[in-house]
Scaffold this motif. Structure first.
Motif, PDB file in Angstrom:
ATOM      1  N   ARG A 126     -11.784   9.353   9.404  1.00 32.97           N
ATOM      2  CA  ARG A 126     -11.497   8.287  10.090  1.00 32.97           C
ATOM      3  C   ARG A 126     -11.828   6.952   9.699  1.00 32.97           C
ATOM      4  N   GLY A 127     -12.695   6.466   8.716  1.00 33.65           N
ATOM      5  CA  GLY A 127     -12.913   5.346   8.136  1.00 33.65           C
ATOM      6  C   GLY A 127     -12.279   4.810   6.866  1.00 33.65           C
ATOM      7  N   SER A 128     -11.125   5.992   6.414  1.00 34.31           N
ATOM      8  CA  SER A 128     -10.579   5.616   5.112  1.00 34.31           C
ATOM      9  C   SER A 128      -9.539   4.528   5.454  1.00 34.31           C
ATOM     10  N   ALA A 129      -8.895   4.343   6.523  1.00 35.02           N
ATOM     11  CA  ALA A 129      -7.844   3.502   6.515  1.00 35.02           C
ATOM     12  C   ALA A 129      -8.409   1.911   6.427  1.00 35.02           C
ATOM     13  N   ASP A 130      -9.646   1.673   6.814  1.00 39.71           N
ATOM     14  CA  ASP A 130     -10.290   0.273   6.575  1.00 39.71           C
ATOM     15  C   ASP A 130     -10.761   0.330   5.206  1.00 39.71           C
ATOM     16  N   VAL A 131     -11.018   1.306   4.625  1.00 39.45           N
ATOM     17  CA  VAL A 131     -11.373   1.175   2.998  1.00 39.45           C
ATOM     18  C   VAL A 131     -10.219   0.899   2.239  1.00 39.45           C
ATOM     19  N   VAL A 132      -8.987   1.270   2.557  1.00 37.91           N
ATOM     20  CA  VAL A 132      -7.645   1.015   1.827  1.00 37.91           C
ATOM     21  C   VAL A 132      -7.236  -0.352   2.212  1.00 37.91           C
ATOM     22  N   LEU A 133      -7.398  -0.908   3.556  1.00 38.12           N
ATOM     23  CA  LEU A 133      -6.951  -2.248   3.749  1.00 38.12           C
ATOM     24  C   LEU A 133      -8.088  -3.247   3.112  1.00 38.12           C
ATOM     25  N   GLU A 134      -9.322  -2.844   3.189  1.00 32.59           N
ATOM     26  CA  GLU A 134     -10.212  -3.836   2.284  1.00 32.59           C
ATOM     27  C   GLU A 134      -9.600  -4.145   0.946  1.00 32.59           C
ATOM     28  N   ALA A 135      -9.537  -3.106   0.272  1.00 33.39           N
ATOM     29  CA  ALA A 135      -9.212  -2.935  -1.151  1.00 33.39           C
ATOM     30  C   ALA A 135      -7.925  -3.763  -1.404  1.00 33.39           C
ATOM     31  N   ALA A 136      -6.861  -3.732  -0.510  1.00 29.94           N
ATOM     32  CA  ALA A 136      -5.744  -4.339  -0.587  1.00 29.94           C
ATOM     33  C   ALA A 136      -5.868  -5.980  -0.488  1.00 29.94           C
ATOM     34  N   LEU A 137      -6.858  -6.235   0.599  1.00 28.84           N
ATOM     35  CA  LEU A 137      -6.990  -7.668   0.901  1.00 28.84           C
ATOM     36  C   LEU A 137      -7.978  -8.193   0.039  1.00 28.84           C
ATOM     37  N   GLU A 138      -9.136  -7.592  -0.393  1.00 32.95           N
ATOM     38  CA  GLU A 138      -9.744  -8.046  -1.547  1.00 32.95           C
ATOM     39  C   GLU A 138      -8.886  -8.433  -2.778  1.00 32.95           C
ATOM     40  N   ALA A 139      -8.189  -7.505  -2.892  1.00 34.70           N
ATOM     41  CA  ALA A 139      -7.473  -7.851  -4.430  1.00 34.70           C
ATOM     42  C   ALA A 139      -6.314  -8.798  -4.317  1.00 34.70           C
ATOM     43  N   HIS A 140      -5.739  -8.822  -3.445  1.00 32.59           N
ATOM     44  CA  HIS A 140      -4.465  -9.591  -3.035  1.00 32.59           C
ATOM     45  C   HIS A 140      -4.334 -10.608  -2.031  1.00 32.59           C
ATOM     46  N   GLY A 141      -5.368 -10.577  -0.988  1.00 30.09           N
ATOM     47  CA  GLY A 141      -5.209 -11.565  -0.017  1.00 30.09           C
ATOM     48  C   GLY A 141      -4.287 -11.455   1.150  1.00 30.09           C
ATOM     49  N   ARG A 142      -3.420 -10.416   0.977  1.00 31.53           N
ATOM     50  CA  ARG A 142      -2.312 -10.224   2.142  1.00 31.53           C
ATOM     51  C   ARG A 142      -1.626  -8.924   1.885  1.00 31.53           C
ATOM     52  N   LEU A 143      -0.896  -8.453   2.732  1.00 28.26           N
ATOM     53  CA  LEU A 143      -0.219  -7.180   2.901  1.00 28.26           C
ATOM     54  C   LEU A 143       1.095  -7.393   3.343  1.00 28.26           C
ATOM     55  N   ASP A 144       2.266  -7.025   2.578  1.00 32.57           N
ATOM     56  CA  ASP A 144       3.466  -6.972   2.828  1.00 32.57           C
ATOM     57  C   ASP A 144       4.183  -5.774   3.066  1.00 32.57           C
ATOM     58  N   LEU A 145       3.882  -4.813   2.673  1.00 33.26           N
ATOM     59  CA  LEU A 145       4.690  -3.385   2.758  1.00 33.26           C
ATOM     60  C   LEU A 145       3.647  -2.264   2.877  1.00 33.26           C
ATOM     61  N   LEU A 146       4.012  -1.113   3.594  1.00 35.39           N
ATOM     62  CA  LEU A 146       3.275   0.039   3.691  1.00 35.39           C
ATOM     63  C   LEU A 146       3.918   1.005   3.669  1.00 35.39           C
ATOM     64  N   VAL A 147       3.609   1.987   2.856  1.00 33.76           N
ATOM     65  CA  VAL A 147       4.430   3.403   2.592  1.00 33.76           C
ATOM     66  C   VAL A 147       3.449   4.367   2.958  1.00 33.76           C
ATOM     67  N   ASN A 148       3.654   4.775   4.157  1.00 38.03           N
ATOM     68  CA  ASN A 148       2.939   6.049   4.617  1.00 38.03           C
ATOM     69  C   ASN A 148       3.664   7.490   3.973  1.00 38.03           C
ATOM     70  N   ILE A 197       0.893  -1.159  -0.026  1.00 38.05           N
ATOM     71  CA  ILE A 197      -0.022   0.015  -0.023  1.00 38.05           C
ATOM     72  C   ILE A 197       0.886   1.136  -0.095  1.00 38.05           C
ATOM     73  N   VAL A 198       0.288   2.162  -0.953  1.00 38.77           N
ATOM     74  CA  VAL A 198       1.371   3.358  -0.945  1.00 38.77           C
ATOM     75  C   VAL A 198       0.150   4.661  -0.695  1.00 38.77           C
ATOM     76  N   THR A 199       0.402   5.478   0.351  1.00 39.83           N
ATOM     77  CA  THR A 199      -0.602   6.388   0.550  1.00 39.83           C
ATOM     78  C   THR A 199       0.068   7.759  -0.175  1.00 39.83           C
ATOM     79  N   VAL A 252       7.002  -4.736   6.163  1.00 42.61           N
ATOM     80  CA  VAL A 252       7.840  -3.625   6.525  1.00 42.61           C
ATOM     81  C   VAL A 252       6.964  -2.231   6.359  1.00 42.61           C
ATOM     82  N   VAL A 253       7.040  -1.458   7.301  1.00 44.53           N
ATOM     83  CA  VAL A 253       6.395  -0.115   7.213  1.00 44.53           C
ATOM     84  C   VAL A 253       7.457   0.931   6.948  1.00 44.53           C
ATOM     85  N   ALA A 254       7.161   1.816   5.976  1.00 42.29           N
ATOM     86  CA  ALA A 254       8.268   2.987   5.757  1.00 42.29           C
ATOM     87  C   ALA A 254       7.221   4.222   5.963  1.00 42.29           C
ATOM     88  N   ASN A 255       7.871   5.252   6.630  1.00 49.51           N
ATOM     89  CA  ASN A 255       7.021   6.674   6.642  1.00 49.51           C
ATOM     90  C   ASN A 255       7.877   7.518   6.054  1.00 49.51           C
TER      91      ASN A 255
END
Ligand SMILES: NC(=O)c1ccc[n+]([C@@H]2O[C@H](COP(=O)([O-])OP(=O)(O)OC[C@H]3O[C@@H](n4cnc5c(N)ncnc54)[C@H](OP(=O)(O)O)[C@@H]3O)[C@@H](O)[C@H]2O)c1
Length: 260
Positions: free
Chosen positions: A60-82, A11-13, A131-134
């Motif tokens: 406030r609800g936007s984080a869940d929307v992003v996570l749901e999109a990632a999980l629905e499309a790919h079923g997992r999450l490895d990297l987060l770029v904030n 995920i890249v924000t 990994v998280v990168a801010n």
């Protein structure tokens, strides 16, 4: 060099332009599956092959929307770029001109948005040993240039990265911070960017302001940073090649910050 990012889900924000777009592009080129969040996902983002998600990350609800999109499309999450952030259009205003709402706007965009997305992502990153990168700023360490609210929010973001790394690195999740100096994106060079507002206040042209920015900020390299340089640094830090790097803050600033 193979960075070993093929097949990773990222995920890249703030991915529609600037550093976020360059990062989405670089991660996609490395074979990662990118989910890019922004209020108005751009054609350039879509051209990278990333999955665009249209959200205002200060909601406030936007984080869940992003996570749901990632999980629905790919079923997992490895990297987060904030990466989401900016000075909320304030420009070089002094302390006395900053209202409560200005402080809240800047902290919402640069700190709270990242806190919320990271909180929603963490269970999945713990599962994948991700990994998280801010993306912070040199302003966190050297808060010389206004607005002070932006530098304060970035200092808090850098501190969050350090604290989270201490907590979750023993559990397998690395947390990094990247702190750029002046980078040639809309934030600096766009029609409503820092350069344009500085030009309006000083009587200089935008080009004169941008040409003078590296020296003004004390960069030793004499040139503003290309967003692709920041993206490349992020890709390395996100990769398994950086397996022993966590908790640290990485300057990419043309030598502007002199403190050891
Ligand atoms: N450029 C620099 O000189 C510099 C230096 C140090 C640190 N940084 C940091 O680097 C990061 C990226 O900056 P940049 O220069 O690439 O800025 P930019 O070109 O202005 O891009 C900002 C990105 O964030 C998105 N965004 C902004 N507010 C948002 C919101 N509320 N919800 C969702 N997305 C939002 C924008 O897309 P939408 O408008 O479509 O939402 C855009 O994709 C920021 O954290 C900034 O503070 C930049």
């Amino acid at each position: 060099m193979d960075l070993g990012l093929t097949g990773k889900v990222a995920i890249v924000t703030g991915a529609s332009r600037g550093i976020g777009l360059a990062t989405a592009r670089a991660l996609s080129a490395e074979g990662a599956h990118v989910v890019g969040a922004a209020r108005k996902p751009s054609a350039e983002l879509e051209a990278t092959g990333a999955l665009p998600v249209a959200v205002d990350l200060t909601d406030r609800g936007s984080a869940d929307v992003v996570l749901e999109a990632a999980l629905e499309a790919h079923g997992r999450l490895d990297l987060l770029v904030n990466n989401v952030g900016g000075d909320a259009g304030l420009g070089p205003v002094g302390f006395a001109e900053l209202s409560d709402d200005d402080w809240l706007d800047v902290f919402s965009t640069n700190l709270f948005a990242t806190v919320r997305v990271t909180r929603a992502a963490l269970p999945h990153l713990l599962e994948s040993r991700g990994v998280v990168a801010n993306v912070s700023s040199i302003g966190a360490r050297q808060p010389d240039f206004p607005p002070v609210a932006y530098n304060a929010a970035k200092a808090a973001l850098t501190a969050v990265g350090r604290g989270l790394a201490t907590e979750v690195s023993p559990l397998g999740v690395r947390v990094l911070t990247v702190s750029p100096g002046p980078t040639r994106t809309d934030m600096w060079a766009g029609p409503d960017g820092i350069g344009a507002r500085f030009a309006a206040a000083s009587g200089l042209t935008l080009d004169q302001v941008l040409d003078g920015a590296p020296e003004h900020v004390g960069m030793l390299t004499g040139a503003m940073i290309d967003p692709a340089e920041v993206a490349d640094l992020l890709c390395y830090l996100l990769s398994p090649r950086a397996a022993s790097i966590t908790g640290s803050d990485h300057l990419i600033d043309g030598g502007a910050v002199r403190a050891v």
